[in-house]
Design an enzyme around this catalytic site. Structure first.
Site, PDB file in Angstrom:
ATOM      1  N   SER A 120      47.096  39.361  42.816  1.00  0.00           N
ATOM      2  CA  SER A 120      47.135  37.938  42.863  1.00  0.00           C
ATOM      3  C   SER A 120      48.415  37.485  42.673  1.00  0.00           C
ATOM      4  O   SER A 120      48.550  36.353  42.534  1.00  0.00           O
ATOM      5  CB  SER A 120      46.244  37.629  41.761  1.00  0.00           C
ATOM      6  OG  SER A 120      46.681  38.062  40.494  1.00  0.00           O
ATOM      7  N   HIS A 141      43.904  38.431  49.126  1.00  0.00           N
ATOM      8  CA  HIS A 141      43.658  37.969  47.736  1.00  0.00           C
ATOM      9  C   HIS A 141      42.153  37.265  47.937  1.00  0.00           C
ATOM     10  O   HIS A 141      42.303  36.136  48.220  1.00  0.00           O
ATOM     11  CB  HIS A 141      44.649  37.123  47.313  1.00  0.00           C
ATOM     12  CG  HIS A 141      44.468  36.688  45.988  1.00  0.00           C
ATOM     13  ND1 HIS A 141      44.907  35.305  45.592  1.00  0.00           N
ATOM     14  CD2 HIS A 141      43.820  37.193  44.862  1.00  0.00           C
ATOM     15  CE1 HIS A 141      44.514  35.229  44.284  1.00  0.00           C
ATOM     16  NE2 HIS A 141      44.094  36.196  43.927  1.00  0.00           N
ATOM     17  N   GLU A 153      43.117  34.555  50.543  1.00  0.00           N
ATOM     18  CA  GLU A 153      44.512  34.280  50.882  1.00  0.00           C
ATOM     19  C   GLU A 153      44.944  35.726  51.601  1.00  0.00           C
ATOM     20  O   GLU A 153      44.783  36.609  51.155  1.00  0.00           O
ATOM     21  CB  GLU A 153      45.541  33.967  49.600  1.00  0.00           C
ATOM     22  CG  GLU A 153      45.319  32.751  48.854  1.00  0.00           C
ATOM     23  CD  GLU A 153      46.151  32.474  47.964  1.00  0.00           C
ATOM     24  OE1 GLU A 153      46.965  31.673  47.846  1.00  0.00           O
ATOM     25  OE2 GLU A 153      46.117  33.607  46.852  1.00  0.00           O
ATOM     26  N   ASN A 191      47.304  30.863  42.801  1.00  0.00           N
ATOM     27  CA  ASN A 191      47.778  31.006  41.497  1.00  0.00           C
ATOM     28  C   ASN A 191      49.247  30.572  41.093  1.00  0.00           C
ATOM     29  O   ASN A 191      49.641  30.439  39.937  1.00  0.00           O
ATOM     30  CB  ASN A 191      47.840  32.636  41.379  1.00  0.00           C
ATOM     31  CG  ASN A 191      46.392  33.280  40.911  1.00  0.00           C
ATOM     32  OD1 ASN A 191      45.432  32.643  40.471  1.00  0.00           O
ATOM     33  ND2 ASN A 191      46.241  34.381  41.411  1.00  0.00           N
TER      34      ASN A 191
END
Length: 292
Positions: A120, A141, A153, A191
């Protein structure tokens, strides 16, 4: 893309069992490994429970569930991945651990095998450089919980080939995930935005601006978030949140990414969220109770 048949998943935790879950439902054969039989049992129990919940919601049939469960094999030996077409690493968010996993897996899998990480926050280019095939390495991700969240992602490393990228997109499409391309910078897109918000919520608690409940209520009702940031932190894992903040702070050298000292203290105490029964809330009773 059409040649993928067996998907390896390294790690049977929340993310790993979720990736195994959606891959098996999509018709892939799955090999899921972890370091202990207990971890694998817990992972398989979670898959069965989550699939049963989907069956109860009529998302697919009992027969489809049985077929998917039957496609998942487990092992504590990394050699179980020797015939995989794609291996997805979903281990703890620590660079050294992931690098060791990829060094080990490269000794096992054939040259055709693609490698992916569910990190992440950690550099895809850096992880790829520890392998013997950086051109076949990519970041995938997934969001948590994997069976419910639609986004993946996709992050290319510096050496990732176009064929590897197209294979990742094809895999995501078969899993019925929507993809977004992120550049290989610390924490990518989701994130990079989300975890600093959580860190700021912890600072708000640390500085006494609000209580655990008032901060969560304010963001749920004031910003229309489905859950408050401290509840979300417990769900993600405070250790994971801290790790991501450290990657951001180290990688971007900006003081706005300093991890809150209170977040550090909770992780030091082992109060890392739902997975251990205690974080910003205590989950031992019927109703979560704030711990501060």
């Amino acid at each position: 893309m059409t040649n993928l048949q067996t998907i390896g998943v390294i790690g049977a935790g929340q993310m790993g069992n979720g990736i195994a879950h959606v891959s098996a439902l999509a018709g892939y054969d799955v090999v899921m490994t972890d370091i202990s039989e207990d971890a694998l049992k817990h992972g398989m129990d979670a898959i069965e429970k989550n699939m049963a919940r989907q069956v109860s919601r009529e998302q697919f049939s009992v027969d489809e569930m049985k077929a998917a469960m039957g496609r998942i094999k487990t092992s504590t030996s990394i050699k179980a991945h020797e015939n995989d077409d794609l291996v997805v690493e979903a281990a703890t968010e620590k660079r050294e651990v992931k690098e060791q996993i990829f060094r080990s897996i490269c000794e096992i899998v054939p040259s055709r095998t693609y490698l992916a990480t569910n990190t992440s926050s950690i550099s895809i280019t850096r992880l790829a450089s520890t392998t013997d095939r950086p051109e076949k390495f990519i970041g995938m991700h997934f969001m948590n919980p994997v069976p419910l969240m639609k986004l993946m992602e996709v992050i290319r490393g510096l050496a990732t080939s176009q064929a590897t990228y197209e294979t990742a997109i094809g895999f995501a499409n078969r899993l019925e995930k929507t993809t977004t391309n992120a550049e290989d910078y610390p924490a990518f897109i989701v994130n990079r935005i989300l975890v600093p918000m959580i860190n700021e919520a912890v600072y708000t608690l640390y500085e006494g601006v609000g209580t655990v409940e008032s901060i969560d209520t304010a963001m749920r009702l004031g910003a229309n978030h489905p859950m408050g940031p401290l509840t979300l932190a417990d769900f993600i894992g405070l250790d994971t949140c801290l790790s991501i903040m450290q990657v951001l702070h180290d990688g971007l050298a900006d003081t706005k990414y300093r991890p809150c000292p209170l977040l550090v203290k909770y992780v030091e105490a082992g109060w890392v969220g739902r997975k251990v029964g205690k974080g910003f809330y205590d989950y031992s009773g019927d109703v979560p109770v704030p711990t501060r």
